[in-house]
Scaffold this motif. Structure first.
Motif, PDB file in Angstrom:
ATOM      1  N   SER A   1      63.473  29.046  59.621  1.00 17.17           N
ATOM      2  CA  SER A   1      62.046  28.817  59.895  1.00 17.17           C
ATOM      3  C   SER A   1      61.621  27.427  59.424  1.00 17.17           C
ATOM      4  CB  SER A   1      61.180  29.904  59.255  1.00 17.17           C
ATOM      5  OG  SER A   1      61.113  29.760  57.862  1.00 17.17           O
ATOM      6  N   LEU A   2      62.167  26.965  58.303  1.00 18.61           N
ATOM      7  CA  LEU A   2      61.859  25.610  57.829  1.00 18.61           C
ATOM      8  C   LEU A   2      62.384  24.557  58.800  1.00 18.61           C
ATOM      9  CD1 LEU A   2      62.667  25.867  54.000  1.00 18.61           C
ATOM     10  CD2 LEU A   2      60.409  25.754  55.070  1.00 18.61           C
ATOM     11  N   ILE A   3      63.582  24.778  59.311  1.00 15.67           N
ATOM     12  CA  ILE A   3      64.163  23.842  60.273  1.00 15.67           C
ATOM     13  C   ILE A   3      63.323  23.802  61.539  1.00 15.67           C
ATOM     14  CG2 ILE A   3      66.148  23.431  61.793  1.00 15.67           C
ATOM     15  CD1 ILE A   3      67.920  24.460  59.434  1.00 15.67           C
ATOM     16  N   GLN A   4      62.890  24.966  62.001  1.00 18.10           N
ATOM     17  CA  GLN A   4      62.049  25.023  63.196  1.00 18.10           C
ATOM     18  C   GLN A   4      60.731  24.281  62.964  1.00 18.10           C
ATOM     19  OE1 GLN A   4      62.835  25.978  66.226  1.00 18.10           O
ATOM     20  NE2 GLN A   4      60.831  25.321  66.915  1.00 18.10           N
ATOM     21  N   SER A   5      60.130  24.460  61.810  1.00 16.83           N
ATOM     22  CA  SER A   5      58.897  23.742  61.482  1.00 16.83           C
ATOM     23  C   SER A   5      59.141  22.241  61.442  1.00 16.83           C
ATOM     24  CB  SER A   5      58.338  24.198  60.135  1.00 16.83           C
ATOM     25  OG  SER A   5      57.929  25.532  60.198  1.00 16.83           O
ATOM     26  N   TRP A   6      60.256  21.830  60.860  1.00 16.58           N
ATOM     27  CA  TRP A   6      60.590  20.415  60.802  1.00 16.58           C
ATOM     28  C   TRP A   6      60.727  19.840  62.210  1.00 16.58           C
ATOM     29  CZ3 TRP A   6      60.342  16.183  58.271  1.00 16.58           C
ATOM     30  CH2 TRP A   6      61.119  15.091  58.639  1.00 16.58           C
ATOM     31  N   ARG A   7      61.389  20.572  63.079  1.00 16.15           N
ATOM     32  CA  ARG A   7      61.559  20.101  64.461  1.00 16.15           C
ATOM     33  C   ARG A   7      60.210  19.954  65.163  1.00 16.15           C
ATOM     34  NH1 ARG A   7      66.656  23.967  65.392  1.00 16.15           N
ATOM     35  NH2 ARG A   7      68.245  22.525  64.633  1.00 16.15           N
ATOM     36  N   GLU A   8      59.310  20.873  64.917  1.00 21.20           N
ATOM     37  CA  GLU A   8      57.974  20.785  65.525  1.00 21.20           C
ATOM     38  C   GLU A   8      57.227  19.554  65.012  1.00 21.20           C
ATOM     39  OE1 GLU A   8      56.127  24.552  64.734  1.00 21.20           O
ATOM     40  OE2 GLU A   8      57.569  25.638  65.979  1.00 21.20           O
ATOM     41  N   ILE A   9      57.286  19.322  63.713  1.00 20.30           N
ATOM     42  CA  ILE A   9      56.627  18.149  63.130  1.00 20.30           C
ATOM     43  C   ILE A   9      57.250  16.867  63.690  1.00 20.30           C
ATOM     44  CG2 ILE A   9      56.299  16.836  60.980  1.00 20.30           C
ATOM     45  CD1 ILE A   9      56.093  19.633  59.592  1.00 20.30           C
ATOM     46  N   LYS A  10      58.573  16.849  63.769  1.00 19.69           N
ATOM     47  CA  LYS A  10      59.267  15.680  64.302  1.00 19.69           C
ATOM     48  C   LYS A  10      58.838  15.400  65.739  1.00 19.69           C
ATOM     49  CE  LYS A  10      63.985  14.090  65.204  1.00 19.69           C
ATOM     50  NZ  LYS A  10      64.152  14.274  66.634  1.00 19.69           N
ATOM     51  N   ASN A  11      58.712  16.444  66.553  1.00 21.57           N
ATOM     52  CA  ASN A  11      58.273  16.276  67.944  1.00 21.57           C
ATOM     53  C   ASN A  11      56.849  15.727  68.025  1.00 21.57           C
ATOM     54  OD1 ASN A  11      60.716  17.141  68.970  1.00 21.57           O
ATOM     55  ND2 ASN A  11      60.058  19.261  69.207  1.00 21.57           N
ATOM     56  N   ILE A  12      55.982  16.205  67.154  1.00 17.37           N
ATOM     57  CA  ILE A  12      54.605  15.716  67.141  1.00 17.37           C
ATOM     58  C   ILE A  12      54.576  14.232  66.779  1.00 17.37           C
ATOM     59  CG2 ILE A  12      52.402  15.849  65.894  1.00 17.37           C
ATOM     60  CD1 ILE A  12      52.949  18.924  65.702  1.00 17.37           C
ATOM     61  N   VAL A  13      55.300  13.866  65.734  1.00 19.71           N
ATOM     62  CA  VAL A  13      55.339  12.482  65.286  1.00 19.71           C
ATOM     63  C   VAL A  13      55.917  11.587  66.378  1.00 19.71           C
ATOM     64  CG1 VAL A  13      56.401  10.909  63.598  1.00 19.71           C
ATOM     65  CG2 VAL A  13      55.394  13.073  62.841  1.00 19.71           C
ATOM     66  N   GLU A  14      56.981  12.051  67.023  1.00 16.62           N
ATOM     67  CA  GLU A  14      57.578  11.269  68.121  1.00 16.62           C
ATOM     68  C   GLU A  14      56.614  11.125  69.283  1.00 16.62           C
ATOM     69  OE1 GLU A  14      61.252  13.279  68.969  1.00 16.62           O
ATOM     70  OE2 GLU A  14      62.343  12.103  67.484  1.00 16.62           O
ATOM     71  N   SER A  15      55.875  12.185  69.599  1.00 16.44           N
ATOM     72  CA  SER A  15      54.944  12.117  70.730  1.00 16.44           C
ATOM     73  C   SER A  15      53.799  11.124  70.464  1.00 16.44           C
ATOM     74  CB  SER A  15      54.377  13.507  71.050  1.00 16.44           C
ATOM     75  OG  SER A  15      53.444  13.900  70.083  1.00 16.44           O
ATOM     76  N   LEU A  16      53.519  10.880  69.187  1.00 17.80           N
ATOM     77  CA  LEU A  16      52.489   9.904  68.828  1.00 17.80           C
ATOM     78  C   LEU A  16      53.039   8.474  68.830  1.00 17.80           C
ATOM     79  CD1 LEU A  16      50.772  11.847  65.936  1.00 17.80           C
ATOM     80  CD2 LEU A  16      49.852  11.440  68.224  1.00 17.80           C
ATOM     81  N   GLY A  17      54.335   8.359  69.000  1.00 20.93           N
ATOM     82  CA  GLY A  17      54.949   7.026  69.036  1.00 20.93           C
ATOM     83  C   GLY A  17      55.230   6.440  67.667  1.00 20.93           C
ATOM     84  N   ILE A  18      55.166   7.259  66.642  1.00 18.61           N
ATOM     85  CA  ILE A  18      55.384   6.753  65.284  1.00 18.61           C
ATOM     86  C   ILE A  18      56.870   6.470  65.044  1.00 18.61           C
ATOM     87  CG2 ILE A  18      55.186   7.325  62.814  1.00 18.61           C
ATOM     88  CD1 ILE A  18      52.648   8.921  63.609  1.00 18.61           C
ATOM     89  N   ILE A  19      57.703   7.292  65.609  1.00 25.34           N
ATOM     90  CA  ILE A  19      59.165   7.087  65.461  1.00 25.34           C
ATOM     91  C   ILE A  19      59.695   6.553  66.771  1.00 25.34           C
ATOM     92  CG2 ILE A  19      61.367   8.183  65.090  1.00 25.34           C
ATOM     93  CD1 ILE A  19      60.030  10.172  63.287  1.00 25.34           C
TER      94      ILE A  19
END
Length: 99
Positions: A81-99
């Motif tokens: 569940s932590l890994i899944q949450s991390w992936r969701e956060i990573k996707n959000i950050v990527e969609s904002l163009g931060i990474i």
């Protein structure tokens, strides 16, 4: 947020082997140099209280017995569940163009 990432990283380490607190802390310290030693132990105790790890005592030390931690099935599920949450956060950050 940092505490959650550290918790994820610590729990993930248990997939490969069991650790005693000091050994795990030494492995993680270079990756998290700003984290106090006591924080690692607080997280280990919390993971154990949640049932994510279990403790056993080893006989390999020349001093007092070492307290080893190993991941439980509950811990594996929580880690997923932590890994899944991390992936969701990573996707959000990527969609904002931060990474």
């Amino acid at each position: 947020m940092n505490r959650g990432i550290l918790e994820l990283c610590i729990l993930y380490q248990f997939l490969s082997m069991d650790y005693y607190g000091y050994d795990l802390m030494e492995k993680m310290r270079p990756l998290f140099p700003d984290v106090k030693d006591s924080t690692f132990y607080v997280i280990l105790r919390r993971l154990n209280a949640k049932g994510c790890t279990e403790i056993y005592y080893g006989n390999e030390s020349n001093g007092p017995q070492r307290k080893y931690y190993r991941i439980t099935e509950e811990g594996r599920e929580y880690l997923e569940s932590l890994i899944q949450s991390w992936r969701e956060i990573k996707n959000i950050v990527e969609s904002l163009g931060i990474i």
